[in-house]
Each structure stands twice: as C-alpha cells, then as structure tokens.
Design a protein around this motif. Structure first.
Motif, short mmCIF file in Angstrom:
data_model
loop_
_atom_site.label_atom_id
_atom_site.label_comp_id
_atom_site.label_asym_id
_atom_site.label_seq_id
_atom_site.Cartn_x
_atom_site.Cartn_y
_atom_site.Cartn_z
N LEU A 102 0.85 -1.18 0.00
CA LEU A 102 0.00 0.00 0.00
C LEU A 102 0.88 1.24 0.00
N ALA A 110 -3.45 3.14 5.83
CA ALA A 110 -3.46 1.81 5.22
C ALA A 110 -4.62 0.98 5.74
N LEU A 114 -7.77 -0.31 3.49
CA LEU A 114 -8.07 -1.74 3.41
C LEU A 114 -9.51 -2.02 3.81
N VAL A 165 -7.28 -1.17 -8.39
CA VAL A 165 -5.98 -0.80 -7.81
C VAL A 165 -4.87 -1.00 -8.83
#
Length: 257
Positions: A102, A110, A114, A165
């Motif tokens: 990340l 982070a 998540l 992502v």
C-alpha cells in the motif's frame, strides 16, 4: 518492531467490539422488520385456510421452529460477535501481508483504505446485484442457486477492487502521479469489471408483488447498515490500534536513545 502476534490480537479485539456494536444496530434496525415480515407470512398462511368458494378449510399444522424468536435475537449478537472476531483476524492478516504494497507511509491510512476496499468488494458489490430479502421472501427451492450466485458476486467484487488498484498503479507508472488520473483509470477498471459481471450473472427476483416495498427496503438498508457499521468500526478501530502501536514504539525508541 511491530510483530504479527500483536497485530493479530489487536484485530481480534477490534473485531469483537465491532461485531457487538453491529449486532446492536441489527437488533434495533433489523429485528422489527423481520417481525413484520413474519407477521405478513403468517397472515398469508391464515388466509389460505379458505377455498375459492369461501368455505373454511382446516389449516395444516405448522411445524414449530427449531429456535424461538427470542433465541434468534440472542443468537444475533453471538453471530455478529463471532463474525466480527473472525473478520478482525482476517483483516489483521491482510494488513500484515499487504501493508508494504500500500503506497502510504501511514499505518492508519493503510488500515482505513483496506477496510474501505473490503466493504466495497465484499459487501457493496454483492448487495447492489443481489440485495437481501426478509425471511418471508424467497423460494426455498432456489436457495442453492441464490447462495452460489451471491458467492460469485463476492469473488467478483474482490477482483473488481484488485482490477481498480492495478489499473490505478498502471496509470501512475505510465501517465504520471496525478491523483485524478489514477482515480479515473482505477474507477473505470473497477466499474467495467462490475458491470460486465452484473450483465453475465442471472437476475433473481422472488419478491411477490403483494409484499410491501417500504418494509422490503427498510430491511435491506438495515442489513446494509449492519455491515457498514461493522466495517466502519473495524477500519477506524484498527487504524487507531496500529497508530497507538506506532506511537508507543516511537516513544520506546526515543527513551532507549
């Protein structure tokens, strides 16, 4: 140095409290809707004790439920708590494995990222395709089909998040680190994956036309709110836990120096 054991324990503790509070939300917002749905089902069953000519037909004896409604309400807290603990453990494992991938220097950011990705992929994507129905709604003969398709959307949701992502990182490497470009490319990849899956997967709508639409959507939003509460508390709780761990470690290093 942060150890996996300490991260796992923090995840389990945060998941425990998140599960309890999610269960409280479900009890307050969801249980009254379930009671209303059951009352509608019972009223429909009573109406079927008359034939087309209006003659009274003896109603079939209903089987006693294996668990009473009071037992189900108590089991709700147990279920959400166990689910929260398990999810907290899985979240801690995922955080440990993905933390270095990340692109942020903050453990708190982070953890929040998540949690947001998990909520979107595991909860929101399946919800938009196959929103949950109250106990009185649905054909028991199709429960296997509904379960399989729901699990497929869950997997697809996670794949869509991964695609978003990956596309955002590709855009950063090829097109520069401009935030809006990364967001646009990543969002397009995510939406393309979800829309394609939605078009391929079968539509399932077993809600009878006589069922009150308001009650149906109240139940669905209560279900979504329960999941949102769980993931929100898990994300912020774990972010606070790892942030506190970071400060404690930093203070210990300063004291040792």
């Amino acid at each position: 140095m942060r150890t996996f054991g300490s991260l796992l324990v923090r995840g389990l503790i945060v998941g425990l409290f998140a599960g309890l509070l999610a269960g409280t939300f479900a009890y307050v917002m969801g249980e009254p809707r379930i009671d209303s749905a059951i009352a509608i089902e019972e009223a429909a069953g009573a109406a079927h004790t008359h034939d087309a000519a209006g003659n009274t037909v003896p109603a079939e004896a209903e089987e006693e439920p294996l668990v009473s409604r009071d037992g189900q309400r108590a089991g709700l807290f147990l279920a959400t708590t166990l689910y929260g603990v398990a999810l907290g453990g899985i979240f801690a494992v995922g955080f440990t494995l993905l933390r270095r991938r990340l692109r942020t220097t903050s453990d708190s950011y982070a953890a929040l990222g998540l949690a947001a990705a998990g909520f979107v992929g595991i909860v929101l994507v399946p919800f938009l395709k196959y929103p949950p129905n109250p106990p009185a709604v649905g054909d028991p003969e199709t429960i296997t089909k509904r379960t399989v398709t729901y699990l497929l959307t869950l997997v697809i949701g996670l794949l869509a998040v991964w695609a978003g992502v990956a596309a955002a990182r590709w855009a950063a490497a090829r097109l520069g680190e401009t935030p809006w470009i990364r967001l646009a490319v990543g969002g397009a990849a995510f939406l393309a994956t979800v829309v394609a899956a939605y078009l391929i997967l079968p539509a399932i709508n077993e809600v009878p036309g006589s069922f009150p639409a308001t009650l149906l959507w109240q139940f669905r939003f209560a279900s979504l709110g329960t999941q949102a509460t769980l993931w929100l508390l898990l994300g912020f709780g774990y972010a606070a836990a790892v942030d506190r761990r970071t400060r404690v470690s930093a203070d210990a290093e300063v004291a040792a120096a």
